[in-house]
Design an enzyme around this catalytic site. Structure first.
Site, PDB file in Angstrom:
ATOM      1  N   GLU A 208      11.941  12.493  -0.561  1.00 44.95           N
ATOM      2  CA  GLU A 208      11.077  13.651  -0.332  1.00 44.95           C
ATOM      3  C   GLU A 208      11.174  14.698  -1.426  1.00 44.95           C
ATOM      4  O   GLU A 208      10.204  15.389  -1.739  1.00 44.95           O
ATOM      5  CB  GLU A 208      11.411  14.303   1.020  1.00 44.95           C
ATOM      6  CG  GLU A 208      11.011  13.469   2.237  1.00 44.95           C
ATOM      7  CD  GLU A 208      12.071  12.473   2.680  1.00 44.95           C
ATOM      8  OE1 GLU A 208      13.001  12.181   1.893  1.00 44.95           O
ATOM      9  OE2 GLU A 208      11.966  11.988   3.812  1.00 44.95           O
TER      10      GLU A 208
ATOM     11  N   GLU B 275      14.124   7.629   8.123  1.00 46.05           N
ATOM     12  CA  GLU B 275      14.555   8.495   9.233  1.00 46.05           C
ATOM     13  C   GLU B 275      14.352   7.797  10.584  1.00 46.05           C
ATOM     14  O   GLU B 275      15.168   7.934  11.487  1.00 46.05           O
ATOM     15  CB  GLU B 275      13.798   9.828   9.183  1.00 46.05           C
ATOM     16  CG  GLU B 275      14.256  10.683   8.001  1.00 46.05           C
ATOM     17  CD  GLU B 275      13.571  12.031   7.967  1.00 46.05           C
ATOM     18  OE1 GLU B 275      12.356  12.039   7.718  1.00 46.05           O
ATOM     19  OE2 GLU B 275      14.233  13.049   8.199  1.00 46.05           O
TER      20      GLU B 275
ATOM     21  N   GLY C 230      10.404   9.322   5.830  1.00 40.90           N
ATOM     22  CA  GLY C 230      10.306   9.251   7.290  1.00 40.90           C
ATOM     23  C   GLY C 230      10.561   7.851   7.809  1.00 40.90           C
ATOM     24  O   GLY C 230      11.027   7.675   8.942  1.00 40.90           O
TER      25      GLY C 230
ATOM     26  N   ALA D  46       6.342   9.365   5.657  1.00 43.69           N
ATOM     27  CA  ALA D  46       5.261  10.135   6.265  1.00 43.69           C
ATOM     28  C   ALA D  46       3.966   9.834   5.517  1.00 43.69           C
ATOM     29  O   ALA D  46       3.997   9.377   4.373  1.00 43.69           O
ATOM     30  CB  ALA D  46       5.596  11.615   6.170  1.00 43.69           C
TER      31      ALA D  46
HETATM   32  N1  COA Z   1       1.515   8.180   2.377  1.00 40.84           N
HETATM   33  C1  COA Z   1       0.224   7.903   2.105  1.00 40.84           C
HETATM   34  N2  COA Z   1      -0.147   7.022   1.151  1.00 40.84           N
HETATM   35  C2  COA Z   1       0.830   6.384   0.490  1.00 40.84           C
HETATM   36  C3  COA Z   1       2.192   6.629   0.738  1.00 40.84           C
HETATM   37  C4  COA Z   1       2.524   7.562   1.742  1.00 40.84           C
HETATM   38  N3  COA Z   1       3.793   7.838   2.057  1.00 40.84           N
HETATM   39  N4  COA Z   1       2.926   5.862  -0.100  1.00 40.84           N
HETATM   40  C5  COA Z   1       2.055   5.157  -0.828  1.00 40.84           C
HETATM   41  N5  COA Z   1       0.792   5.479  -0.487  1.00 40.84           N
HETATM   42  C6  COA Z   1      -0.448   4.886  -1.014  1.00 40.84           C
HETATM   43  C7  COA Z   1      -0.622   5.133  -2.493  1.00 40.84           C
HETATM   44  O1  COA Z   1      -1.275   6.346  -2.730  1.00 40.84           O
HETATM   45  C8  COA Z   1      -1.465   3.952  -2.901  1.00 40.84           C
HETATM   46  O2  COA Z   1      -2.788   4.237  -2.490  1.00 40.84           O
HETATM   47  P1  COA Z   1      -4.025   3.698  -3.367  1.00 40.84           P
HETATM   48  O3  COA Z   1      -3.892   2.203  -3.374  1.00 40.84           O
HETATM   49  O4  COA Z   1      -5.214   4.230  -2.648  1.00 40.84           O
HETATM   50  O5  COA Z   1      -3.845   4.314  -4.723  1.00 40.84           O
HETATM   51  C9  COA Z   1      -0.949   2.829  -2.005  1.00 40.84           C
HETATM   52  O6  COA Z   1      -0.309   3.486  -0.900  1.00 40.84           O
HETATM   53  C10 COA Z   1       0.035   1.891  -2.670  1.00 40.84           C
HETATM   54  O7  COA Z   1       1.067   2.674  -3.271  1.00 40.84           O
HETATM   55  P2  COA Z   1       1.611   2.354  -4.736  1.00 40.84           P
HETATM   56  O8  COA Z   1       2.573   3.437  -5.065  1.00 40.84           O
HETATM   57  O9  COA Z   1       0.480   2.118  -5.647  1.00 40.84           O
HETATM   58  O10 COA Z   1       2.346   0.972  -4.473  1.00 40.84           O
HETATM   59  P3  COA Z   1       3.756   0.460  -5.018  1.00 40.84           P
HETATM   60  O11 COA Z   1       3.952  -0.866  -4.415  1.00 40.84           O
HETATM   61  O12 COA Z   1       3.832   0.633  -6.486  1.00 40.84           O
HETATM   62  O13 COA Z   1       4.861   1.456  -4.404  1.00 40.84           O
HETATM   63  C11 COA Z   1       5.996   2.740  -2.717  1.00 40.84           C
HETATM   64  C12 COA Z   1       5.071   1.538  -3.023  1.00 40.84           C
HETATM   65  C13 COA Z   1       6.077   2.858  -1.213  1.00 40.84           C
HETATM   66  C14 COA Z   1       7.401   2.493  -3.291  1.00 40.84           C
HETATM   67  C15 COA Z   1       5.416   4.019  -3.348  1.00 40.84           C
HETATM   68  O14 COA Z   1       4.053   4.141  -2.965  1.00 40.84           O
HETATM   69  C16 COA Z   1       6.115   5.281  -2.937  1.00 40.84           C
HETATM   70  O15 COA Z   1       7.123   5.633  -3.511  1.00 40.84           O
HETATM   71  N6  COA Z   1       5.549   6.012  -1.951  1.00 40.84           N
HETATM   72  C17 COA Z   1       6.042   7.299  -1.535  1.00 40.84           C
HETATM   73  C18 COA Z   1       7.279   7.185  -0.718  1.00 40.84           C
HETATM   74  C19 COA Z   1       7.734   8.543  -0.281  1.00 40.84           C
HETATM   75  O16 COA Z   1       7.902   9.449  -1.060  1.00 40.84           O
HETATM   76  N7  COA Z   1       7.952   8.679   1.023  1.00 40.84           N
HETATM   77  C20 COA Z   1       8.384   9.913   1.556  1.00 40.84           C
HETATM   78  C21 COA Z   1       7.203  10.693   1.986  1.00 40.84           C
HETATM   79  S1  COA Z   1       7.704  12.311   2.494  1.00 40.84           S
END
Ligand code: COA
Length: 711
Positions: free
Chosen positions: A130, A110, A107, A68
Site C-alpha cells: 500500500e 489482510e 487487502g 483492494a
Molecule cells: N485494483 C484495481 N485494478 C487493479 C489492481 C487493483 N488492486 N491491481 C491490478 N489492477 C488492474 C491493472 O490496472 C490492470 O488493468 P488493465 O489491464 O486495465 O490495465 C490489470 O489489473 C492487470 O494488472 P497488471 O499490473 O497489468 O498485471 P501484472 O500481472 O503485471 O501485475 C499485480 C499484477 C497484481 C502484481 C499488479 O497489478 C499490482 O501490483 N497491483 C497492485 C497491488 C496493490 O498495490 N495492492 C494493494 C492495493 S491497496
C-alpha cells in the site's frame, strides 16, 4: 440465473464438510464492493450451516487477491468495508483456511491474515504494498502481520512494499505451510482442501491471529525498534505521508487493546486516503499501465522477437545490450574494428562483474549470460536478427550510413531502430528503401537501469513495428511511452524549456544553489544544476554551440554556463562545475567563485539582480514544464497528458507522489498555472507564451485529466 447473468464474483461450493469460497473477479480478483459482499455472505452462510465444518478461501485465475480495488479509492465508501469483512472472517467459529497462489497483496493478504490457517503454492507472492500508493494496510494488516512475523520484519515489509515469495513467507511465519502442485486456481483449491481435511481430522478449531502473542512478547524491545525505525524513516522517506503512519499504527497494535488499535489503524488509513499523495501515486500506478495502450499496439500483432542486434558498443550500446541480455535474448553487437568490439564487450562485462563482486550473480551465471553475446565487425552478422538497435554517435550522417548497411544486410521484416535523443527519425527512415521498418527507441542512461523507453513513431512506420517495440519494452521490463518525432521528443523537449527557465532565474538573480534547493524541496532527488554537474557541463555546451546558429528567438541565450565551461569546469568529472568537488567528492559544495561569475555576467548584460523565494522559483520552473507539456500534447507528440507524466516520473526524477507534471498542474488548478504564465510574460513575453491548449482548457473549466479519460 438467466444465461445473460455474469457469474458471481464470489462462488461457494461444498466439498464434503468444507465450504469452498472462490473469488472470481478478473483480472486480479481485486476486492470490489461485490467481492466484499460475497465474502461476508459466504462466511455468514458457513457459520449458519451445520453441515459445514471448515471454510476454504481461494482465488481463481491468476492469483488469490491483488488487494483492494484501487479504482474505488477516492469514491464514496460502499458497505461492507474491508475491515468488517476481515473481522468477520477472523471471528468465524469454524476454521478458515486461505490457500494462496499468485498475488496475495494488500487487502488480499489482510484477508489471508484474518483467516486462521494459510497454505501457499510455489508461485505465491505476498506483500503489503500500500505504501507505494500513498496508503497503509487499513484492515488489520498493521496489527496482524507483526503478530505473525514479528514487529521489525512486518514493518520492513510494509515500508518497502516488497513482494515476498512462498519460501520466505513460510520462514517469516506469514504462512503455515507450502504445498506442491499446480500453481493455479485448481492447484490452490486442492492444496487448501487437503490442509482443511487434515485440520478437521486433528480436530483443530479456529485460530485467530489477533490472539497470537509470541512475536510481540518483548514489548520493550519492539517499541525501541519502532523508535529507531521511525527516526530512519523520517529521514529516508522525504516528505512521504504514509510511512510514518504505518509505524504509528504498528505501535498502537502493541500498546493498545486489539479492537481499539484496529479503529486507530482505520483512522490513519482514512487520513492517507484523503492525502493528495495518494491521488498522485495512484495516478502514477494507472498511468504506467495506460501508456502501453497505444493505437498501433492495439491494432497490430508484434513481429517475432527472438534475437537482437546492437550497433555500437559505447556506454549506450553496451547498456542496451545488457538490458536485452537480462531479458534472456541473444545479442549480436557490431563495431567498426576489433579494438572497438573488445571495448564494447568489456563495457558489457563490467556490468556483470559488478554484480559478481556484490555477490548478486555467480561467475557461472555470468558466463551463461555472456554465452548469448556475440561481437562482430561485419554487418553481415545481423542477417538473421529480428530487431536491430543502432546506438552510434549522435550525428545524422553517421546514423544514415549505418542504416544504409542495415538496409543491405538485414532480412525482410527486421525492425530497424535508432537510439537517438533528438535527431529527425523521419529523415533517417526516408534515407533507406524500407521506411516502414524504421522506429526510434530512445533509451536513457544507464540503459540497463533506467525504466523509461521513449518509442518514437515516425510517419511511415507500420503498426506492427510499433507493436513490436512495445513488446520489446515489456520483455526488457521498461516503461514504454509513445512519442512523435520532434526535437527532443517528449522528455528532452520539455526539459530544454524548464532548464531554460532555471537559467533565466539564475540570470535574473537566483543562485544555482537556491534553485537546486527549491527543486529538491519539491521532492526531486537533485536540482538541475546538480544534474548538470553529474552529466557533465560539456554536453550542454556542445548543444548550445550547435544550436547557436539557428537559435530560437524565444530563448534568451544565457552565458553564465558558458563562462564555467570555458574554464574547463564541467562538473564532477573535473572536480568543479556549479559546485566544488574537492578530492573526488560526490556531493558538491557551493562555490563563491561561481556566484562571482554569475554576478559579473549579470552586470555585463545590464541586469539588476533580484531575490527569489523558493516558491517563486518553483512556480516558474514548473509552469515552464507544464506549459511545454501542454504543447507536446496538443501537437500529438504525446498521446495524452498521462504520457507526459510517465516520462517525467520514470526518466526525469519528478516526485512520484505528485503524479507527474500534468497531474500536479491539475492538482493546483490550471487557472493558477495560466495566471502565473501571464504574470511572468509581463517581464519576458517571448519565453512565456501560454500554450493554446492550456488557455482552451481553462476557458472550458476542464483539466488535463479530462483528456486522459477522453483518449
Ligand atoms: N485494483 C484495481 N485494478 C487493479 C489492481 C487493483 N488492486 N491491481 C491490478 N489492477 C488492474 C491493472 O490496472 C490492470 O488493468 P488493465 O489491464 O486495465 O490495465 C490489470 O489489473 C492487470 O494488472 P497488471 O499490473 O497489468 O498485471 P501484472 O500481472 O503485471 O501485475 C499485480 C499484477 C497484481 C502484481 C499488479 O497489478 C499490482 O501490483 N497491483 C497492485 C497491488 C496493490 O498495490 N495492492 C494493494 C492495493 S491497496
Amino acid at each position: 440465473m438467466s444465461v445473460a447473468d455474469p457469474l458471481p464474483v464470489v462462488q461457494t461450493a461444498r466439498e464434503g464438510r468444507v465450504l469452498v469460497v472462490s473469488i472470481a473477479n478478473p483480472p486480479v480478483n481485486a476486492l470490489s464492493a461485490a467481492v466484499r459482499q460475497g465474502l461476508l455472505a459466504a462466511v455468514e452462510a458457513a457459520e449458519a450451516d451445520d453441515a459445514v465444518a471448515a471454510v476454504l478461501l481461494v482465488g481463481t485465475g491468476r492469483g488469490f487477491i491483488a488487494g483492494a480495488d484501487i479504482r474505488e479509492f477516492g469514491k464514496p465508501p460502499v458497505s461492507p468495508s474491508l475491515p468488517e469483512v476481515c473481522n468477520r472472517i477472523e471471528a468465524c467459529t469454524k476454521p478458515v483456511v486461505a490457500a494462496l497462489h499468485g498475488p496475495a497483496l494488500g487487502g488480499g493478504l489482510e484477508i489471508a491474515l484474518a483467516a486462521h490457517y494459510r497454505v501457499a503454492l510455489a508461485d505465491a507472492r505476498l506483500g503489503l504494498p500500500e505504501v507505494q500508493l500513498g496508503l497503509m494496510p487499513g484492515s488489520g494488516g498493521t496489527l496482524r502481520a507483526p503478530r505473525l512475523m514479528g514487529v521489525v520484519p512486518a514493518v520492513a515489509l510494509m515500508l518497502s512494499g516488497r513482494h515476498i515469495g512462498a519460501k520466505e513467507a513460510l520462514a517469516t511465519g506469514l504462512v503455515d505451510r507450502l504445498a506442491d502442485g499446480a500453481a493455479d486456481g485448481p492447484g490452490a483449491r486442492a492444496a487448501g482442501l487437503a490442509y482443511a481435511g487434515e485440520l478437521l481430522a486433528q480436530g483443530a478449531g479456529a485460530r485467530r491471529t489477533r490472539d497470537a502473542q509470541a512475536a510481540l512478547a518483548d514489548t520493550g524491545a519492539s517499541l525501541a525498534a519502532l523508535e529507531q525505525l521511525k527516526a530512519e524513516t523520517a529521514k529516508k522517506s522525504r516528505g512521504l505521508f504514509s510511512p510514518l503512519k504505518i509505524i504509528e499504527a504498528v505501535r498502537a497494535g502493541i500498546e493498545r487493546p486489539f479492537d481499539e488499535a484496529l479503529k486507530f489503524e482505520r483512522e490513519l488509513f482514512l487520513q492517507c486516503i484523503a492525502s493528495p499523495q495518494r491521488a498522485g501515486l495512484i495516478h502514477a500506478f494507472f498511468a504506467e499501465r495506460e501508456v502501453a495502450k497505444v493505437p498501433e499496439a492495439q491494432a497490430a500483432q508484434p513481429r517475432p522477437l527472438a534475437s537482437v542486434g546492437v550497433v555500437g558498443g559505447g556506454t549506450m550500446g553496451a547498456g542496451i545490450a545488457v538490458a536485452v541480455l537480462d531479458a534472456g535474448l541473444p545479442v549480436v553487437m557490431i563495431e567498426r574494428d576489433e579494438a572497438a568490439i573488445a571495448r564494447g564487450r568489456a563495457n558489457v562485462e563490467k556490468v556483470y562483474d559488478g554484480l559478481v563482486k556484490k555477490g548478486r550473480l555467480t561467475p557461472e551465471a555470468k558466463a551463461a549470460v555472456l554465452a548469448r553475446f556475440n561481437g562482430s565487425t561485419a554487418y553481415g552478422a545481423l542477417a538473421g536478427v529480428d530487431l536491430v538497435i543502432e546506438a552510434v554517435f549522435e550525428d545524422i550522417e553517421v546514423k544514415k550510413a549505418v542504416f544504409a548497411e542495415l538496409d543491405r544486410v538485414c532480412k525482410p521484416g527486421a525492425v530497424l531502430a535508432t537510439n537517438t535523443s533528438y535527431l529527425d527519425i523521419d529523415a533517417i527512415a526516408a534515407s533507406i528503401a524500407r521506411p516502414q521498418d524504421v522506429i526510434g527507441l530512445h533509451f536513457f542512461s544507464p540503459a540497463n537501469i533506467m525504466k523509461l523507453l521513449e518509442i518514437v513513431v515516425p510517419a511511415k512506420v507500420s503498426a506492427d513495428v510499433v507493436a513490436t517495440a512495445f513488446e520489446l519494452a515489456k520483455k526488457l521490463k521498461k516503461v514504454p511511452v509513445r512519442a512523435g518525432v520532434c526535437d527532443g521528443f517528449i522528455g528532452n523537449r520539455i526539459l530544454a524549456v524548464y532548464r531554460a527557465a532555471a537559467d533565466h532565474l539564475m540570470e535574473d538573480g537566483a543562485s544555482p544553489y537556491e534553485i537546486d534547493a527549491a527543486v529538491r524541496e519539491f521532492g526531486y532527488p537533485m536540482g538541475p544544476f546538480q544534474v548538470s554537474d553529474l552529466a557533465g557541463g560539456d554536453i550542454g555546451w556542445a548543444t548550445r554551440k550547435r544550436k547557436a546558429a539557428t537559435r530560437d528567438t524565444k530563448a534568451r541565450y544565457v552565458q553564465i554556463a558558458d563562462r564555467l565551461c570555458e574554464r574547463g569546469w564541467f562538473g564532477q568529472k573535473t572536480g568543479r562545475g556549479w559546485y566544488l568537488y574537492p578530492e573526488g567528492a560526490r556531493t558538491g559544495t557551493p562555490d563563491p567563485e561561481v556566484l562571482a561569475i554569475a554576478a559579473a555576467e549579470r552586470q555585463r548584460v545590464g541586469i539588476t539582480p533580484r531575490a527569489f523565494t523558493h516558491e517563486e522559483i518553483l512556480r516558474r520552473y514548473l509552469a515552464a514544464m507544464v506549459n511545454e507539456g501542454a504543447r507536446v500534447v496538443q501537437e500529438g507528440i504525446a498521446l495524452r497528458p498521462l504520457d507526459v507524466d510517465v516520462v517525467f516520473l520514470s526518466g526525469y526524477g519528478f516526485p512520484r507522489h505528485r503524479g507527474g507534471p500534468m497531474k500536479w498542474a491539475d492538482t493546483v488548478g490550471l487557472e493558477r498555472i495560466l495566471a502565473d504564465i501571464r504574470e511572468f510574460a509581463e517581464q519576458d513575453p517571448l519565453f512565456w507564451q501560454p500554450a493554446p491548449l492550456l488557455v482552451e482548457l481553462v476557458a472550458k473549466g476542464a483539466n488535463f485529466d479530462s483528456l486522459n479519460r477522453a483518449a
